[in-house]
Design an enzyme around this catalytic site. Structure first.
Site, PDB file in Angstrom:
ATOM      1  N   ASN A 127       0.851  -1.190   0.000  1.00  0.00           N
ATOM      2  CA  ASN A 127       0.000   0.000   0.000  1.00  0.00           C
ATOM      3  C   ASN A 127       0.888   1.243   0.000  1.00  0.00           C
ATOM      4  O   ASN A 127       1.798   1.348   0.819  1.00  0.00           O
ATOM      5  CB  ASN A 127      -0.889   0.018   1.239  1.00  0.00           C
ATOM      6  CG  ASN A 127      -1.480  -1.335   1.520  1.00  0.00           C
ATOM      7  OD1 ASN A 127      -2.236  -1.851   0.716  1.00  0.00           O
ATOM      8  ND2 ASN A 127      -1.089  -1.938   2.638  1.00  0.00           N
ATOM      9  N   GLU A 182       8.647  -4.787  -1.205  1.00  0.00           N
ATOM     10  CA  GLU A 182       7.489  -3.893  -1.105  1.00  0.00           C
ATOM     11  C   GLU A 182       7.858  -2.463  -1.479  1.00  0.00           C
ATOM     12  O   GLU A 182       7.086  -1.769  -2.126  1.00  0.00           O
ATOM     13  CB  GLU A 182       6.881  -3.937   0.306  1.00  0.00           C
ATOM     14  CG  GLU A 182       6.424  -5.326   0.781  1.00  0.00           C
ATOM     15  CD  GLU A 182       5.549  -6.082  -0.212  1.00  0.00           C
ATOM     16  OE1 GLU A 182       4.836  -5.429  -0.990  1.00  0.00           O
ATOM     17  OE2 GLU A 182       5.598  -7.331  -0.217  1.00  0.00           O
TER      18      GLU A 182
END
Ligand code: BES
Ligand code: ZN
Length: 892
Positions: free
Chosen positions: A298, A331
């Site tokens: 995210n 990530e």
């Protein structure tokens, strides 16, 4: 890290949307999945959410700015498990259309909002009020439990990829629909609220705390995130000024030091490497106690499993520390590859996953050289990609996705490990400079927008002058990979003439019905050029010949550095030369790995005699590299596990295990049980591997020693080195020990080890009842208890029966058949067994027990599992007599 490694949490298998032939009768033909219509697109969302910790429901209001693109009397948006209380549309001229009616389709999870007039192209605002529930399924806006000072506490967190944003707010939940977001969270006083962007303003309304966040960059809905709870954090500014925070539940922030270091380092490193600054002032990394995946990218609020973020110098193993670095690096690479530039549709999922996976190694390789990460790449990526892709039921990297609700199973070793390996091959082929230049063009050109695979190939071609699409499409559009057979045609003093033939490598040695061909980048090294290819060429045809400057007596290695995603099968003489180079260790380590891994795969496929791989292991006894031993070990285990099915008393397996322990005991003697000061992490890993194998194979002196260590740990809390933990726990539990623990990695080792208990002792029943029926183990960790039993014949029987009788409970715990965790459990429960009867049972078991959608979702995974089981059967049939004969010759 690859989905197959013990440190990863992916589903291993892939789904299908076409015909499901799993049930013999009445094959399912799936209807085409409905996509959002193209008459409206969102540009901005204003979301206000008010979670309630007493009822675990939330009140939501979303205002979506839409561009109406075609005149329409209906608007569609995704929503799931939300109860809608009011819908209003505001037109460009300010007119409001209140109390709009809607219908809902369970199937497409879409609202269809009826408009009283035809709305022509213009900018409108759609406002929806609704309620939602904080579920326990680790998707949507869910709740997660932790214990603090003995008390049960909750936090709220989100997991939206691929299709769960719609469970938190009505939205255009497809990656193409990028928009900006203004988020407001209304939370109880004293709680921390986090979202993608930094806090813009905070205020109070009675006992409520209202937190408003800055507007996000333009992004896809699956990247939105929220987290609410009592958190603590560590923070640091990167040199370029990005504020990195590591958030944990109370009492754990001290375990975030390492993550903070990796986070601040990597965010700047990527900004430099990609030549594009990070798009936000902050990036939070937060550890969530219940988390379905390893981590999730995210934008600005990256979520992690605790085990993937937290590091304890005393308790974290060498492998786990590298895993933490890799996951963070993965990530944060997504912040560019995935967040800034996003795939148009899930078919190109690999564009983000394959590249974030490659970048994670590039970053760790450059910044943590002591981790020797490229050595680990071989087992964790290359070999795991090979393994799945050698099945006839594999799938191409670019895989058509119709129904995105069923795409969890595509997050597998093809999308991750094969894509990663293919990227590495391409990087070596183009050279890192051109590769980097091409990626920079791609990111620059498509930033805040979407792209497809061909867009990337074009950018890489521009940067390198190579026709990258022509080279690569065979690797991404075709499933499988080639094995290149190499043999000597002729030779003189200075030259060697060779012939090359490529064909698809299939795990059981069968022929490729598709006649696939690849453009195979061949590279060559030799005695006089061991570390650099002295020649390169591309094999595009089925066969070719080539003269190389290799003098008589020199060894020749094809696929130098094991950088290509293909196997090599050498003719007898060429192999002999290489075996000598293995024995005297003049062949570099990456090549020793490649040769070992190829040889075992060829032996499993019946293309190389078992005697040859066993004598290869014997000539590798001087080997000191963990990564080479790891692949040798996996090859040995495959033989040993399969032999368990040969005779009812396991006599052949016992003889084989004795032979193995005699070989390995010598290696362990050399490595030693004691950890030397400032020891290289690879040595420590090798020790763990050897002790584990020796104990499992019944080497009594090692078992005694491991048990003594376990007892000292229980009785006087004497430390066990983290890299020996699993081996020691396993040895002790096989013979009856037990222990409680607190740190996630220790708990996981304990769970795996508990599964290793003697399957005939009745303790497995207790363990599974405790973990599954009584719900004492978090759903995210349940699969760990399946790992242990999967290694023995009785254990396999137990877990498959357990899986069958608890199917609906497991489906419920994991949130459905498309859940990666569920599929991993299914795989573990069935795959290692070895009988046609079992293959048939797996094929037919699901018929009538799950609905058509779930069946179709499981179609390919089931085919993969049954193919694997049947490969075991075939392997046993030809390997057992060969092993028997070899062991007799050796006096076993
Ligand atoms: N985007 C994924 C997480 C994800 C996977 C979401 C599947 C939805 C479905 C994330 O970037 C990821 O790949 N995580 C990996 C860790 C990484 C080191 C490969 C994981 O969760 O294992
Ligand atoms: Zn990823």
């Amino acid at each position: 890290m690859s989905p197959f490694s013990s440190t990863r949490f992916h589903s291993i298998a892939t789904g299908s949307f076409a015909m499901a032939s799993t049930c013999p009768a009445g094959s399912i033909v799936k209807e085409k999945y409905e996509r959002l219509p193209d008459y409206a697109a969102p540009t901005h969302y204003k979301i206000r959410l008010e979670p309630d910790f007493s009822s675990f429901t939330f009140k939501g209001c979303v205002e979506i700015d839409l561009d109406v693109l075609k005149a329409t009397k209906v608007l569609k948006a995704h929503a799931k498990d939300l109860s809608i209380s009011g819908i209003t549309l505001k037109l460009a001229n300010g007119q409001e259309l209140p109390n709009l009616q809607h219908t809902y389709s369970e199937k497409s999870t879409m609202l269809a909002i009826d408009l009283p007039i035809e709305v022509t192209p213009q900018k409108v605002q759609l406002k929806i009020d609704y309620m939602g529930v904080h579920n326990d399924k680790m998707q949507g806006f869910y709740r997660s439990k932790y214990l603090h000072e003995g008390q049960e506490k909750w936090i709220l967190a989100t997991q939206f990829e691929s299709t769960y944003a719609r469970e938190a707010f009505p939205c255009f939940d497809e990656p193409m629909y990028k928009a900006t977001y203004d988020v407001t969270l209304v939370v109880d006083d004293g709680l921390t609220a986090l979202s993608n962007a930094p806090v813009r303003a905070e205020s109070k309304e009675g006992k409520k705390h209202i937190v408003t966040f800055d507007t996000t960059p333009k992004m896809s809905s699956y990247l939105v995130a929220f987290a609410v709870g009592h958190f603590e954090y560590l923070e640091q500014k990167s040199s370029k000024g990005t504020l990195i925070r590591v958030y944990t539940v109370p009492g754990k922030k001290h375990l975030g030091e390492f993550a903070l270091e990796v986070g601040t380092k990597s965010i700047d490193w990527y900004a430099d490497w990609f030549g594009i600054p990070y798009s936000m002032p902050k990036c939070d990394l937060i550890a969530i106690p219940d988390f379905s995946m390893g981590a999730m990218e995210n934008w600005g609020l990256v979520t992690f499993r605790e085990i993937a973020l937290l590091f304890d110098a005393e308790k974290t193993s060498t492998k786990q520390k590298a895993y933490v670095a890799l996951v963070i690096a993965h990530e944060l690479a997504h912040l560019w590859f995935g967040d800034l530039v996003t795939m148009k549709w899930w078919t190109d999922l690999w564009l983000k996953e394959g590249f974030a996976s490659f970048m994670e190694y590039l970053f760790v390789g450059y910044n943590y050289p002591e981790m020797k990460i490229w050595l680990h790449f071989l087992n964790d990526e290359l070999a795991s990609g090979f393994e799945l892709d050698a099945l006839k039921n594999s799938h191409p990297i670019e895989v058509p996705i119709d129904n995105p609700n069923e795409l969890d199973e595509i997050y597998d070793s093809i999308t991750y490990a094969k894509s990663n390996s293919v990227n590495r091959m391409l990087c070596f082929y183009l050279g890192e400079e051109s590769f980097q230049k091409g990626l920079r063009i791609y990111l620059q050109r498509f930033q805040f927008s979407n792209a497809e695979t061909n867009d990337l190939w074009k950018c890489l071609s521009e940067a390198s002058g190579v026709d990258v699409m022509a080279l690569m499409s065979g690797w991404t559009k075709q499933m499988g990979f080639p094995v290149v057979a190499v043999s000597k045609v002729s030779e003189d003093d200075k030259n060697l003439k060779l012939s090359f033939t490529q064909k698809r490598f299939i795990a059981d040695g069968s022929e490729d019905s598709a006649d696939s061909l690849w453009k195979v980048p061949l590279t060559f090294s030799s005695t006089s050029s061991p570390d650099q290819p002295f020649h390169r060429t591309v094999l595009s045809e089925r066969s070719s010949e080539q003269s190389l400057a290799v003098a008589k007596g020199e060894w020749l290695k094809v696929n130098q550095g094991t950088t290509g995603f293909y196997r090599v099968k050498y003719s007898g003489e060429l192999l002999e030369g290489l075996l000598k180079a293995v024995a005297n260790q003049t062949l570099p380590v990456l090549d020793r790995f490649g040769l070992s891994n190829d040889l075992f795969a060829l032996a499993n496929a019946g293309q190389v005699p078992i005697s040859q791989v066993l004598s290869f292991v014997e000539s590798s006894l001087k080997e000191n590299e963990y990564s080479v031993w790891r692949t040798l070990d996996l090859g040995i285990v495959r033989i040993s596990d399969t032999l368990a099915y040969f005779d009812s008393d396991g006599a052949l397996k016992k003889r084989f295990d004795r032979y193995v322990t005699d070989l390995l005991a010598g290696v362990l003697d050399r490595v030693g049980w004691e950890v030397a000061e400032k020891e290289d992490g690879q040595v420590s890993l090798l020790r763990g591997l050897l002790v584990g194998r020796l104990c499992k194979s019944g080497h009594q002196p090692s078992i005694n020693k491991a048990q003594a260590m376990f007892n000292a740990y229980i009785e006087s809390n004497q430390k066990i080195h983290a890299d020996l933990r699993l081996a020691v726990f396993g040895a002790a539990i096989r013979s009856g020990g037990d222990k409680k623990c607190g740190f996630p990695e220790v708990e996981r080792a304990a769970l795996i080890a508990l599964g290793l208990t003697d399957p005939t002792s009745g303790r497995l029943e207790k363990l599974f009842d405790y973990a599954v029926a009584q719900g004492k183990v978090r759903s995210q960790d349940l699969m760990q208890i399946f790992v242990g039993p999967a290694v023995s014949r009785d254990g396999q029987k137990f877990i498959w029966n357990f899986f069958k009788s608890n199917l609906s409970l497991l489906l419920d715990k994991f949130g459905g058949a498309n859940s990666g965790l569920f599929q991993r459990c299914m795989k573990l429960s069935a795959q290692e067994s070895c009988s046609e009867e079992m293959a048939k049972d797996v094929e037919t078991f699901f018929c009538g027990k799950i609905d058509a959608t779930a069946l179709a979702t499981l179609d390919r995974p089931i085919k993969q599992v049954t193919e694997h089981i049947r490969n075991n059967v075939k392997f046993l049939a030809f390997a057992a007599p060969q092993v028997d004969e070899y062991l007799k010759k050796k006096g076993y």
